[in-house]
Scaffold this active site. Structure first.
Site, PDB file in Angstrom:
ATOM      1  N   CYS A 193       0.831  -1.195   0.000  1.00  0.00           N
ATOM      2  CA  CYS A 193       0.000   0.000   0.000  1.00  0.00           C
ATOM      3  C   CYS A 193       0.878   1.262   0.000  1.00  0.00           C
ATOM      4  O   CYS A 193       1.996   1.259   0.523  1.00  0.00           O
ATOM      5  CB  CYS A 193      -0.910   0.009   1.225  1.00  0.00           C
ATOM      6  SG  CYS A 193      -2.145  -1.320   1.237  1.00  0.00           S
ATOM      7  N   CYS A 196       2.305   2.646   3.339  1.00  0.00           N
ATOM      8  CA  CYS A 196       3.156   1.766   4.158  1.00  0.00           C
ATOM      9  C   CYS A 196       4.331   1.209   3.355  1.00  0.00           C
ATOM     10  O   CYS A 196       4.949   0.227   3.779  1.00  0.00           O
ATOM     11  CB  CYS A 196       2.331   0.617   4.729  1.00  0.00           C
ATOM     12  SG  CYS A 196       1.064   1.148   5.907  1.00  0.00           S
ATOM     13  N   CYS A 215       1.824  -8.467   6.529  1.00  0.00           N
ATOM     14  CA  CYS A 215       0.494  -7.863   6.529  1.00  0.00           C
ATOM     15  C   CYS A 215      -0.496  -8.637   7.388  1.00  0.00           C
ATOM     16  O   CYS A 215      -1.533  -8.112   7.787  1.00  0.00           O
ATOM     17  CB  CYS A 215      -0.035  -7.762   5.109  1.00  0.00           C
ATOM     18  SG  CYS A 215      -0.320  -9.362   4.312  1.00  0.00           S
TER      19      CYS A 215
END
Length: 221
Positions: A193, A196, A215
């Site tokens: 993402c 991040c 994750c």
């Protein structure tokens, strides 16, 4: 799973096979096979194998709604190249909207991942018997000693490329002229993402400085 097989037998059998043979064999041993891909920097290895072994099998892609535009472009390029059957899954509107308004990733990254990535995948597990991921070992401490098969309370996990080294992966991508993720050339060793992910070798650019390395998809029981 075929009743004559157990996890120990599977592990012994698959460890002796090369990567393509492992993928071919899993479709013989199981009927309800779940495949996921992040369309990240090493995703072409699983997808290239799949395009040769079981070309029309669904590939589930989790769109967290926080992904780079380059990842979406890369996904479409690989779909066009290999005629992949990609099925996109997303977080619920309420879950995603909450994290977006709350900036959850800034103080509870695990919760943000859970709502936008883990929960959408969990909805698929009941309808499948084994889950295939292209995850490779050696990219962080958690993945170093991961077995080919791992029993979970929800689904059996299968990592056919877990023993592939970074060097072997690089050679495979070079020999078969596999297209690279657009951000790889810019210094992103791993792509997730936008909020991040920063530049860095391997997975060091994921959740940098937080102590978080996964994750949550591959750490849950």
């Amino acid at each position: 799973m075929k009743p004559t097989l157990d996890l120990q037998q599977l592990s012994q059998q698959y460890e002796q096979l090369d990567h393509k043979a492992r993928l071919r064999q899993i479709f013989r041993d199981f009927d309800r096979v779940l495949i996921t891909s992040s369309f990240g920097t090493t995703s072409t290895i699983l997808l290239h194998h799949l395009s040769q072994v079981q070309p029309h099998h669904p590939v589930h892609f989790i769109d967290t709604k926080y992904l780079f535009g380059e990842t979406h472009d890369y996904k479409q390029a690989l779909i066009d190249r290999w005629n992949l059957n990609v099925v996109t899954i997303e977080p619920t509107f309420n879950s995603h909207d909450f994290t977006k308004r709350d900036y959850t990733w800034t103080y509870a990254a695990d919760d943000c991942c859970d709502m936008n990535k883990v929960q959408p995948l969990n909805r698929l597990k009941d309808s499948h018997d084994v889950w295939i991921s292209g995850m490779m070992g050696g990219t962080n401490e958690h993945r170093e000693n991961m077995p080919i098969f791992r029993e979970g309370k929800d689904i059996l996990r299968f990592y056919p490329f877990i023993d592939m080294t970074e060097e072997e992966a690089s050679w495979y991508q070079l020999i078969y002229d596999l297209p690279a993720h657009p951000l790889a050339e810019e210094g992103y060793g791993s792509v997730g993402c936008t909020h991040c992910t920063v530049k860095g070798k391997g997975r060091e650019g994921r959740w940098a400085g937080s102590g978080k390395t996964e994750c949550g998809l591959h750490v849950s029981k």
